[in-house]
Design a protein around this motif. Structure first.
Motif, mmCIF file in Angstrom:
data_model
loop_
_atom_site.group_PDB
_atom_site.id
_atom_site.type_symbol
_atom_site.label_atom_id
_atom_site.label_comp_id
_atom_site.label_asym_id
_atom_site.label_seq_id
_atom_site.Cartn_x
_atom_site.Cartn_y
_atom_site.Cartn_z
ATOM 1 N N PRO A 3 0.834 -1.209 0.000
ATOM 2 C CA PRO A 3 0.000 0.000 0.000
ATOM 3 C C PRO A 3 0.866 1.256 0.000
ATOM 4 C CG PRO A 3 -0.003 -1.046 2.159
ATOM 5 C CD PRO A 3 0.694 -1.981 1.237
ATOM 6 N N PHE A 4 0.493 2.230 -0.811
ATOM 7 C CA PHE A 4 1.272 3.456 -0.901
ATOM 8 C C PHE A 4 0.823 4.480 0.137
ATOM 9 C CE2 PHE A 4 2.329 1.497 -4.891
ATOM 10 C CZ PHE A 4 3.587 1.973 -5.208
ATOM 11 N N HIS A 5 -0.485 4.791 0.148
ATOM 12 C CA HIS A 5 -0.998 5.786 1.091
ATOM 13 C C HIS A 5 -1.273 5.106 2.420
ATOM 14 C CE1 HIS A 5 -1.291 9.209 -1.577
ATOM 15 N NE2 HIS A 5 -1.821 8.434 -2.504
ATOM 16 N N GLN A 6 -0.249 5.153 3.282
ATOM 17 C CA GLN A 6 -0.386 4.539 4.596
ATOM 18 C C GLN A 6 0.560 5.253 5.560
ATOM 19 O OE1 GLN A 6 -0.444 0.197 4.832
ATOM 20 N NE2 GLN A 6 0.879 0.278 6.627
ATOM 21 N N ILE A 21 11.923 -2.364 -3.140
ATOM 22 C CA ILE A 21 13.084 -2.572 -4.008
ATOM 23 C C ILE A 21 13.313 -4.061 -4.241
ATOM 24 C CG2 ILE A 21 15.581 -2.251 -4.207
ATOM 25 C CD1 ILE A 21 15.211 0.296 -2.488
ATOM 26 N N ARG A 22 13.184 -4.844 -3.196
ATOM 27 C CA ARG A 22 13.403 -6.292 -3.324
ATOM 28 C C ARG A 22 12.376 -6.926 -4.260
ATOM 29 N NH1 ARG A 22 13.367 -7.168 1.581
ATOM 30 N NH2 ARG A 22 11.248 -7.936 1.884
ATOM 31 N N GLU A 23 11.135 -6.506 -4.162
ATOM 32 C CA GLU A 23 10.083 -7.089 -4.995
ATOM 33 C C GLU A 23 10.161 -6.619 -6.448
ATOM 34 O OE1 GLU A 23 6.323 -6.306 -3.223
ATOM 35 O OE2 GLU A 23 6.717 -7.541 -1.429
ATOM 36 N N HIS A 24 10.696 -5.410 -6.669
ATOM 37 C CA HIS A 24 10.696 -4.826 -8.015
ATOM 38 C C HIS A 24 12.108 -4.661 -8.580
ATOM 39 C CE1 HIS A 24 6.374 -3.559 -8.049
ATOM 40 N NE2 HIS A 24 6.545 -3.610 -6.741
ATOM 41 N N ALA A 25 13.078 -5.328 -7.983
ATOM 42 C CA ALA A 25 14.475 -5.099 -8.359
ATOM 43 C C ALA A 25 14.708 -5.302 -9.856
ATOM 44 C CB ALA A 25 15.394 -6.021 -7.548
ATOM 45 N N ARG A 26 14.187 -6.364 -10.401
ATOM 46 C CA ARG A 26 14.467 -6.679 -11.801
ATOM 47 C C ARG A 26 13.915 -5.618 -12.747
ATOM 48 N NH1 ARG A 26 12.904 -12.396 -14.804
ATOM 49 N NH2 ARG A 26 13.799 -11.878 -16.839
ATOM 50 N N ILE A 86 13.190 8.469 -13.045
ATOM 51 C CA ILE A 86 12.778 7.107 -13.409
ATOM 52 C C ILE A 86 12.227 6.366 -12.195
ATOM 53 C CG2 ILE A 86 13.681 4.850 -14.113
ATOM 54 C CD1 ILE A 86 15.564 6.374 -16.005
ATOM 55 N N ILE A 87 12.891 6.498 -11.051
ATOM 56 C CA ILE A 87 12.427 5.806 -9.842
ATOM 57 C C ILE A 87 11.065 6.331 -9.416
ATOM 58 C CG2 ILE A 87 12.898 5.436 -7.395
ATOM 59 C CD1 ILE A 87 15.905 5.545 -8.131
ATOM 60 N N CYS A 88 10.897 7.655 -9.407
ATOM 61 C CA CYS A 88 9.611 8.236 -9.005
ATOM 62 C C CYS A 88 8.502 7.850 -9.975
ATOM 63 C CB CYS A 88 9.732 9.753 -8.914
ATOM 64 S SG CYS A 88 10.737 10.348 -7.534
ATOM 65 N N GLU A 89 8.792 7.909 -11.280
ATOM 66 C CA GLU A 89 7.782 7.562 -12.265
ATOM 67 C C GLU A 89 7.454 6.066 -12.223
ATOM 68 O OE1 GLU A 89 5.912 9.460 -14.297
ATOM 69 O OE2 GLU A 89 6.760 11.177 -13.238
ATOM 70 N N TYR A 90 8.443 5.251 -11.905
ATOM 71 C CA TYR A 90 8.190 3.807 -11.761
ATOM 72 C C TYR A 90 7.206 3.563 -10.618
ATOM 73 C CZ TYR A 90 9.028 -1.187 -11.125
ATOM 74 O OH TYR A 90 8.862 -2.553 -11.008
ATOM 75 N N MET A 95 1.653 2.363 -8.587
ATOM 76 C CA MET A 95 0.518 2.792 -7.771
ATOM 77 C C MET A 95 -0.735 2.984 -8.616
ATOM 78 S SD MET A 95 0.098 6.228 -5.402
ATOM 79 C CE MET A 95 -0.110 7.287 -6.847
ATOM 80 N N VAL A 96 -0.618 3.688 -9.743
ATOM 81 C CA VAL A 96 -1.777 4.002 -10.577
ATOM 82 C C VAL A 96 -2.337 2.756 -11.245
ATOM 83 C CG1 VAL A 96 -2.511 5.262 -12.644
ATOM 84 C CG2 VAL A 96 -1.063 6.386 -10.949
ATOM 85 N N HIS A 97 -1.472 1.819 -11.625
ATOM 86 C CA HIS A 97 -1.897 0.631 -12.365
ATOM 87 C C HIS A 97 -2.026 -0.596 -11.463
ATOM 88 C CE1 HIS A 97 -0.322 3.288 -15.536
ATOM 89 N NE2 HIS A 97 -1.186 2.696 -16.317
ATOM 90 N N ASN A 98 -2.249 -0.351 -10.170
ATOM 91 C CA ASN A 98 -2.572 -1.437 -9.222
ATOM 92 C C ASN A 98 -1.541 -2.568 -9.235
ATOM 93 O OD1 ASN A 98 -5.036 -0.206 -8.370
ATOM 94 N ND2 ASN A 98 -6.022 -0.949 -10.242
ATOM 95 N N GLY A 99 -0.278 -2.189 -9.144
ATOM 96 C CA GLY A 99 0.777 -3.185 -9.022
ATOM 97 C C GLY A 99 1.399 -3.632 -10.330
#
Length: 281
Positions: A3-6, A21-26, A86-90, A95-99
């Motif tokens: 969750p982002f807004h928490q 980072i661990r989940e999205h590293a690749r 790039i990191i912020c836009e990623y 967040m916008v596309h539900n994962g």
């Protein structure tokens, strides 16, 4: 999906950032290396060329050498800013596309579309911090912490340049010390990890490249060896900095979202609106 807004405390923000980072590293590191690494390679070559021009047995190249060095550092600054974008836009895309994870092409399109607004934010905040630095160090450090929220504000809220700067002050106010402590911990960790990655390589390369140098016997060869050494030296440092970049930027994005949730509760308001619409249906 994380969750982002928490609302999160100090340790929760850092642990959530590292988990992301661990989940999205690749998929996160792929665009960083495809887009930013070529810029860093060119910057390293320019810096190495500067040391070749002013090396042993050579007359300094004057303006050309200075321009070469400035060009290298300018490219390093651009690559750093682009990596932050790039990191912020990623994170915004996820967040916008539900994962959903963006492809390199999708992320590059979004980063390119908003690059100049990020650039304007960087330019204005740098000028403000420059004034703070000339006045005294305390305003500079205060502003440095405040403006950590400027990029995430545009990424997650698509705020204008003025709103990114103004809202950064309003959000950090009352949370400055916590944000400063987080920035200090993350920056210190990055320095330690960067040293652990770079130092062995620098020592091995340095002994191999610089041992037995005699500028009197072969000034041209000595200058060329120095060029390659400093090029490799700069490249290793820039690659390790790129590897560690998400460990600074991602937690700061979650910190901004956490402070926003605590002060404004946008996540709660979204749930209330959704509940109201469901009730009407």
């Amino acid at each position: 999906m994380i969750p982002f807004h928490q609302a999160r405390d100090f340790s929760a923000v850092i642990s959530t950032g590292f988990q992301f980072i661990r989940e999205h590293a690749r998929t996160l590191y792929r665009p960083l290396f495809f887009i930013c690494l070529p810029i860093k390679v060119v910057a390293s070559v320019l810096l190495g060329s500067f040391f070749h021009n002013v090396g042993p047995g050579r007359t300094p190249g004057g303006l050309n050498s200075v321009l070469t060095m400035m060009g290298g550092y300018l490219l390093i600054g651009i690559s750093y800013m682009l990596a932050s974008v790039i990191i912020c836009e990623y994170m915004r895309w996820v967040m916008v596309h539900n994962g959903e994870r963006p492809t390199v092409r999708q992320l590059w399109r979004e980063s390119r579309r908003h690059f100049w607004l990020y650039f304007a934010i960087s330019l204005i905040t740098a000028m403000i911090m420059g004034v703070g630095f000339m006045l005294f160090l305390i305003p500079f450090f205060f502003l440095l912490v405040v403006f950590q929220f400027s990029y995430p504000l545009h990424a997650f809220e698509r705020a204008s340049v003025g709103d990114c700067i103004g809202r950064a002050f309003s959000l950090v106010w009352g949370k400055w010390w916590m944000t400063f402590g987080m920035l200090l911990v993350l920056f210190g960790m990055s320095i330690l990890l960067n040293g652990a990655i770079d130092l062995p390589t620098w020592l091995i390369t340095g002994f191999g490249s610089l041992s037995g140098i005699s500028e009197l016997d072969d000034p041209e060869g000595t200058s060329r060896r120095l060029q390659w050494f400093f090029t490799f030296f700069a490249l290793i440092g820039e690659v390790s900095a790129l590897l560690l970049m998400p460990f600074l930027q991602v937690p700061m994005c979650f910190q901004m979202l956490s402070v926003t949730e605590i002060k404004e509760a946008p996540g709660l308001m979204t749930e209330v609106q959704r509940f109201t619409l469901d009730a009407k249906i």
